[in-house]
Design an enzyme around this catalytic site. Structure first.
Site, PDB file in Angstrom:
ATOM      1  N   CYS A   1      13.556  10.308   7.551  1.00 12.89           N
ATOM      2  CA  CYS A   1      13.282   9.890   8.931  1.00 12.89           C
ATOM      3  C   CYS A   1      14.496  10.130   9.833  1.00 12.89           C
ATOM      4  O   CYS A   1      14.340  10.394  11.020  1.00 12.89           O
ATOM      5  CB  CYS A   1      12.844   8.436   8.971  1.00 12.89           C
ATOM      6  SG  CYS A   1      13.974   7.357   8.110  1.00 12.89           S
TER       7      CYS A   1
ATOM      8  N   GLU B   1       8.729  15.789  15.528  1.00 13.22           N
ATOM      9  CA  GLU B   1       9.288  15.615  14.184  1.00 13.22           C
ATOM     10  C   GLU B   1       8.602  16.578  13.221  1.00 13.22           C
ATOM     11  O   GLU B   1       7.381  16.538  13.062  1.00 13.22           O
ATOM     12  CB  GLU B   1       9.069  14.173  13.723  1.00 13.22           C
ATOM     13  CG  GLU B   1       9.690  13.916  12.370  1.00 13.22           C
ATOM     14  CD  GLU B   1       9.504  12.479  11.902  1.00 13.22           C
ATOM     15  OE1 GLU B   1       8.367  11.976  11.986  1.00 13.22           O
ATOM     16  OE2 GLU B   1      10.484  11.874  11.464  1.00 13.22           O
TER      17      GLU B   1
ATOM     18  N   LYS C   1       0.872  -1.183   0.000  1.00  9.79           N
ATOM     19  CA  LYS C   1       0.000   0.000   0.000  1.00  9.79           C
ATOM     20  C   LYS C   1       0.902   1.225   0.000  1.00  9.79           C
ATOM     21  O   LYS C   1       1.418   1.630   1.029  1.00  9.79           O
ATOM     22  CB  LYS C   1      -0.871  -0.025   1.260  1.00  9.79           C
ATOM     23  CG  LYS C   1      -2.234   0.639   1.127  1.00  9.79           C
ATOM     24  CD  LYS C   1      -2.211   2.100   0.751  1.00  9.79           C
ATOM     25  CE  LYS C   1      -1.957   3.027   1.911  1.00  9.79           C
ATOM     26  NZ  LYS C   1      -1.774   4.440   1.481  1.00  9.79           N
TER      27      LYS C   1
ATOM     28  N   GLU D   1       8.876   0.995  11.405  1.00 10.27           N
ATOM     29  CA  GLU D   1       9.975   1.964  11.235  1.00 10.27           C
ATOM     30  C   GLU D   1       9.321   3.336  11.281  1.00 10.27           C
ATOM     31  O   GLU D   1       8.632   3.724  10.338  1.00 10.27           O
ATOM     32  CB  GLU D   1      10.666   1.763   9.876  1.00 10.27           C
ATOM     33  CG  GLU D   1      11.298   0.414   9.684  1.00 10.27           C
ATOM     34  CD  GLU D   1      12.591   0.248  10.463  1.00 10.27           C
ATOM     35  OE1 GLU D   1      13.047   1.207  11.116  1.00 10.27           O
ATOM     36  OE2 GLU D   1      13.142  -0.860  10.418  1.00 10.27           O
TER      37      GLU D   1
HETATM   38  P1  NAD Z   1       2.065   8.416   7.631  1.00 10.91           P
HETATM   39  O1  NAD Z   1       2.220   7.625   8.849  1.00 10.91           O
HETATM   40  O2  NAD Z   1       1.026   9.474   7.573  1.00 10.91           O
HETATM   41  O3  NAD Z   1       1.745   7.476   6.380  1.00 10.91           O
HETATM   42  C1  NAD Z   1       2.524   6.357   6.077  1.00 10.91           C
HETATM   43  C2  NAD Z   1       1.660   5.355   5.366  1.00 10.91           C
HETATM   44  O4  NAD Z   1       0.637   4.946   6.242  1.00 10.91           O
HETATM   45  C3  NAD Z   1       0.979   5.871   4.108  1.00 10.91           C
HETATM   46  O5  NAD Z   1       0.936   4.843   3.138  1.00 10.91           O
HETATM   47  C4  NAD Z   1      -0.419   6.170   4.593  1.00 10.91           C
HETATM   48  O6  NAD Z   1      -1.389   6.082   3.579  1.00 10.91           O
HETATM   49  C5  NAD Z   1      -0.623   5.075   5.617  1.00 10.91           C
HETATM   50  N1  NAD Z   1      -1.616   5.383   6.639  1.00 10.91           N
HETATM   51  C6  NAD Z   1      -2.021   6.592   7.095  1.00 10.91           C
HETATM   52  N2  NAD Z   1      -2.992   6.456   8.031  1.00 10.91           N
HETATM   53  C7  NAD Z   1      -3.198   5.122   8.169  1.00 10.91           C
HETATM   54  C8  NAD Z   1      -4.040   4.341   9.000  1.00 10.91           C
HETATM   55  N3  NAD Z   1      -4.896   4.900   9.854  1.00 10.91           N
HETATM   56  N4  NAD Z   1      -3.963   3.001   8.903  1.00 10.91           N
HETATM   57  C9  NAD Z   1      -3.121   2.418   8.047  1.00 10.91           C
HETATM   58  N5  NAD Z   1      -2.301   3.101   7.228  1.00 10.91           N
HETATM   59  C10 NAD Z   1      -2.331   4.443   7.293  1.00 10.91           C
HETATM   60  O7  NAD Z   1       3.502   8.974   7.345  1.00 10.91           O
HETATM   61  P2  NAD Z   1       3.972   9.856   6.144  1.00 10.91           P
HETATM   62  O8  NAD Z   1       3.543  11.253   6.440  1.00 10.91           O
HETATM   63  O9  NAD Z   1       3.598   9.261   4.839  1.00 10.91           O
HETATM   64  O10 NAD Z   1       5.566   9.674   6.236  1.00 10.91           O
HETATM   65  C11 NAD Z   1       6.330  10.414   7.054  1.00 10.91           C
HETATM   66  C12 NAD Z   1       6.673   9.642   8.309  1.00 10.91           C
HETATM   67  O11 NAD Z   1       7.342   8.428   8.001  1.00 10.91           O
HETATM   68  C13 NAD Z   1       7.630  10.397   9.182  1.00 10.91           C
HETATM   69  O12 NAD Z   1       7.203  10.352  10.514  1.00 10.91           O
HETATM   70  C14 NAD Z   1       8.948   9.664   9.030  1.00 10.91           C
HETATM   71  O13 NAD Z   1       9.826   9.782  10.061  1.00 10.91           O
HETATM   72  C15 NAD Z   1       8.496   8.278   8.814  1.00 10.91           C
HETATM   73  N6  NAD Z   1       9.527   7.508   8.113  1.00 10.91           N
HETATM   74  C16 NAD Z   1      10.243   6.586   8.836  1.00 10.91           C
HETATM   75  C17 NAD Z   1      11.250   5.856   8.222  1.00 10.91           C
HETATM   76  C18 NAD Z   1      12.032   4.839   8.996  1.00 10.91           C
HETATM   77  O14 NAD Z   1      12.622   3.975   8.387  1.00 10.91           O
HETATM   78  N7  NAD Z   1      12.050   4.883  10.304  1.00 10.91           N
HETATM   79  C19 NAD Z   1      11.504   6.026   6.864  1.00 10.91           C
HETATM   80  C20 NAD Z   1      10.763   6.968   6.163  1.00 10.91           C
HETATM   81  C21 NAD Z   1       9.758   7.701   6.807  1.00 10.91           C
END
Ligand code: NAD
Length: 506
Positions: free
Chosen positions: A313, A410, A204, A279
């Site tokens: 991240c 963050e 997804k 992650e």
């Molecule tokens: P997000 O958590 O909003 O979304 C991530 C994914 O989750 C997307 O595909 C989104 O559609 C899905 N999602 C959103 N709400 C959901 C729900 N209720 N149930 C299931 N899935 C859902 O994050 P983002 O804004 O897309 O990405 C940024 C975040 O990702 C930052 O906090 C960053 O630090 C983190 N990140 C972490 C790493 C790591 O390896 N630790 C790497 C990249 C990004």
């Protein structure tokens, strides 16, 4: 220190004909090896962050589509073609996928830049080669999965003899939910080890950046990967993502994204006892000791926060410099920020692209506003650039209190908060004083002080005299609110396998 930002160039260099053709084609869900519309017929807009124009419409998958994808992944998992495939076959499929990705790298890089906004030079020189290398690295693991033989005691059965060993078996159907900051890399970080282990996957992608995942699914068809082994369901997080996380037919959820959503996913997965790896976010400190060269530390600190417009991240979003070098380093970072060229990713001169979406630009701008309201001083940037495209100037703040939101939360944008410190003995506690623990870097050549500091820092990765460098062989993941599980390296195979113990009386 602030500077007049260079204006956004009036025209963005054109996309190639092959990318334009791809964008014009309908974007459906990929389920069981077929391209299908969402059952409810909904679509989502995908916009180019550089100019806000519509790039494509993708299918808005919902729970019913997730059901179909999970059923397809289950059938594929149980099928002779996959469950009885030899490790060497899975290795070949992954190598073939890597070869196809490499052969189409330029097109993928362009697509990633149009979709996410990042400069094409980074898509082409970082994201694509890293994704190709990672798939090859993961392919190699397919033939290196092994258990162990164990000399057991069973003291109550002294008259008998035993043979005992462990097997690693694929965990089953994997739901992979990924973010928008490195869309293709995050997709292969999940697909590579999952397929190497013998799992099947429903991917997804993030709603803002679904395009390279869909194109990768096309390549998986070309690579001859059996139907249903890879499925891609585009859709909204709280709809398609939530349905996948809560699905009883999913054996493991692999999630990368924010800590807030990670908590929801963890809870949903536990309801089904699905295995889960998370992650999550970070607020990584960059720690500069007083023996470091201020010029190279400033350069390193600027890279640590401004790469990918801070949408990383492990971004070095808190800069701590020992007092005697504070002004030199922070003024150096502010000078770099003021000069950075922010513009469309397709413009070869751009060093920072736009942020991924209007919503995200607002979020980052609001953080800066709140930081200043709460007493921080702006040394560079602080505002949007232009009024078309979601561009944010690289920003340096000083004087924020330790409990300020800009220090604790963050931001996920090009915003660094710089703070001086006096005593090296205090810095580990200061560095650890946020809920996160993803990464940190230390800038110093004083081995004694560096080696005393490393064990005290609560973070999954500590870099010394560099920041943000990842290697396929090095485990990657977080402490504390940054999640659990380690991707990359040998540890990633643990995420996609179960251990079966076998005890034989012989
Ligand atoms: P997000 O958590 O909003 O979304 C991530 C994914 O989750 C997307 O595909 C989104 O559609 C899905 N999602 C959103 N709400 C959901 C729900 N209720 N149930 C299931 N899935 C859902 O994050 P983002 O804004 O897309 O990405 C940024 C975040 O990702 C930052 O906090 C960053 O630090 C983190 N990140 C972490 C790493 C790591 O390896 N630790 C790497 C990249 C990004």
């Amino acid at each position: 220190m602030s500077a007049t930002p260079p204006s956004v160039p009036p025209s963005i260099p054109a996309m190639s004909a092959s990318v334009a053709k791809y964008l014009a084609e309908p974007k459906k869900l990929f389920i069981g090896g077929e391209w299908v519309d969402a059952r409810a017929g909904g679509t989502l807009e995908v916009r180019n962050p550089a100019n806000e124009e519509l790039l494509a419409r993708v299918a808005a998958g919902e729970a019913v589509d997730v059901d179909a994808a999970v059923a397809a992944a289950r059938t594929a998992f149980e099928s002779r073609e996959w469950s009885q495939a030899r490790p060497v076959d899975r290795e070949r499929w992954l190598l073939k996928l890597a070869d196809l990705l490499e052969a189409n790298a330029q097109e993928f890089a362009e697509l990633e830049t149009l979709d996410n906004g990042k400069p094409l030079v980074f898509s082409a020189k970082v994201d694509l080669p890293s994704a190709v290398d990672f798939l090859r690295y993961a392919a190699g693991w397919a033939t290196k999965i092994e258990g162990s033989t164990i000399d057991v005691s069973l003291p109550a059965f002294r008259k008998n003899e035993f043979v005992a060993y462990t097997r690693r078996e694929p965990v089953g159907v994997v739901g992979a939910i990924i973010p928008w900051n490195f869309p293709l890399m995050m997709a292969v970080w999940k697909l590579g080890p999952a397929l190497a282990a013998g799992c099947t996957v429903i991917l997804k992608p993030a709603e803002d950046t679904p395009l390279t995942a869909l194109r990768l699914a096309e390549l998986s068809q070309q690579a001859g990967i059996p139907k249903g082994v890879i499925n891609v369901v585009t859709g909204l997080g709280h709809v398609a993502g939530a349905a996948l996380a809560a699905h009883p037919g999913v054996d493991k959820i692999a999630f990368t994204g924010s800590t807030a959503v990670g908590k929801l996913i963890g809870k949903a997965a536990v309801e089904n006892m699905a295995r889960v790896s998370l992650e999550l976010g970070g607020k990584s400190p960059v720690i500069v000791l007083d023996d470091a060269d201020p010029k190279s530390a400033a350069f390193g600190a600027a890279n640590a926060i401004f790469f990918n417009s801070g949408q990383v991240c492990v971004a070095g979003s808190r800069l701590y410099v020992q007092t005697s070098k504070f002004d030199a380093v922070v003024e150096g970072v502010a000078a770099i920020a003021a000069k950075m060229r922010v513009g469309p990713g397709m413009d070869p001169l751009s060093q920072l692209g736009p942020l991924v979406s209007e919503k995200h630009l607002k979020r980052v701008s609001d953080y800066v506003r709140v930081g200043v309201r709460d007493g921080a001083t702006l040394l560079a940037g602080g505002a949007r650039q232009g009024d078309r495209g979601w561009y944010m100037r690289p920003t340096v703040l000083t004087g924020a209190k330790a409990d300020a939101r800009v220090v604790q939360e963050e931001i996920f944008g090009p915003v660094v908060v710089a703070t001086p410190f006096d005593d090296v003995e205090e810095i580990a506690a200061i560095a650890n004083a946020t809920p996160y623990g993803l990464a940190a870097s230390i800038w110093s050549n004083d081995l004694k002080r560096v080696n005393r500091l490393i064990p005290r820092i609560k973070a999954g990765t500590v870099w010394v005299n560099c920041h943000g460098l990842l290697d396929n062989a090095l485990p990657f993941g977080g402490y504390k609110m940054s999640g659990f599980g380690r991707e990359m390296g040998r540890s990633m195979m643990d995420l996609y396998t179960e251990t079966k113990s076998v005890l034989m009386m012989v």
